[in-house]
Design an enzyme around this catalytic site. Sequence first.
Site, PDB file in Angstrom:
ATOM      1  N   SER A   1       0.789  -1.239   0.000  1.00  0.00           N
ATOM      2  CA  SER A   1       0.000   0.000   0.000  1.00  0.00           C
ATOM      3  C   SER A   1       0.815   1.280   0.000  1.00  0.00           C
ATOM      4  O   SER A   1       0.236   2.374  -0.066  1.00  0.00           O
ATOM      5  CB  SER A   1      -0.975  -0.002   1.181  1.00  0.00           C
ATOM      6  OG  SER A   1      -2.019  -0.911   0.938  1.00  0.00           O
ATOM      7  N   ILE A   2       2.140   1.188   0.045  1.00  0.00           N
ATOM      8  CA  ILE A   2       2.921   2.403  -0.214  1.00  0.00           C
ATOM      9  C   ILE A   2       2.725   2.833  -1.657  1.00  0.00           C
ATOM     10  O   ILE A   2       2.994   3.986  -2.028  1.00  0.00           O
ATOM     11  CB  ILE A   2       4.399   2.181   0.144  1.00  0.00           C
ATOM     12  CG1 ILE A   2       4.536   1.985   1.650  1.00  0.00           C
ATOM     13  CG2 ILE A   2       5.265   3.355  -0.297  1.00  0.00           C
ATOM     14  CD1 ILE A   2       5.971   1.812   2.136  1.00  0.00           C
TER      15      ILE A   2
END
Length: 380
Positions: free
Chosen positions: A66-67
């Site tokens: 999710s970065i």
Amino acid sequence: MSLPDFSQAPARIDTAIDKALAGNRVVGTVVLVAHEGQIIHRRAAGLADSESGRPMREEAIFRLASITKPLVTAAVLLLVREGRLDLHAPVTRYLPAFRPALPDGARPDITVHHLLTHTSGLGYGFLEPADGPYHRLNVSDGLDQPGLGLQENLARLVAAPLAFAPGTGWRYSLGLDVLGGVLEAVEGRGLAEIVHEKVTGPLGLADTDFAVRDTARLATPYADGTPRPVPMAEGIEVPIFGTTARFAPSRILNPKSYPSGGAGMAGTAGDILRFLETLRMGGTPILDPETVELMATDHVGPQAETQGPGWGFGYGSAVLVDPGPTGTPQAPGTLQWGGAYGHSWFIDRANRLSVVALTNTAFEGMSGAFPTEIRNAVYG
């Protein structure tokens, strides 16, 4: 208000890292801390691959999970600034077939804003029980099913019922994967090319992409285990939040895997720190300060508790509204999020601070004690 004294932070951070390694909670990590634009601490520690004994290096490439979201969010907002996208337009303007229904059959409009803020009513399979609709429809969370195409996953997703009417709740979701499809429809080309042209290329993020060119630097992923973390096998299900998340580490190596706008990129800690510092200092050369402020504005209210009490959500990350209930030393307005493969990051703009802590251990590096220990070590 005087700023905290970060001069003793490096020693405290090293102690926190050593404790996590000695306790077999993380296999390896790269931690970078920048204050007032200068890196005040950098350390690669532990192992990139435990089985071969390969040490962790600062240039190690991690599956970012999710970065990916804030990077793709920046590309979305660039198209908004260019007048190519409308934040409040229904997604059907760009993806006519994407109109999921509520349980009563109604098909409300979902806007770009809803997708960016996770207020669309969409969700994630790892947040559902094993018999939930996402599992029954085999919807990918963007972490599994190597070779799956975007249009197929969107078709599965649109068949699942919305959890609530758009704009009436908050639920972490595949919204950025849908926005990846929106960007491709608007631009007429692949998401990887769009993000490279608009975000990673201008910033010189040479190792951050939806593919890995130098696989020798790719960190081996691990899952929490006793007495020590275990290497992730294909299709491994790792417990989290009372359910499980499924990982397929080979996904990033399969060119047929769709570029997941919410979870599909890989990159280095140095690249991510450069991106965070770009946001902290106003967005140049990729964004203007007004757009960065839009990203840093809480759009959902602290009642959503997106990272616990006092946290709301902006565009691309949680926003700290009130530090009181959660007891964090971070200042109001801090931006923060993580990644399922074992990562955390935050930008404390009031204290002129950016911190990135990438590990190869899920979920300790994202939602275990490690991120809190690193945060507390930074502030002392």
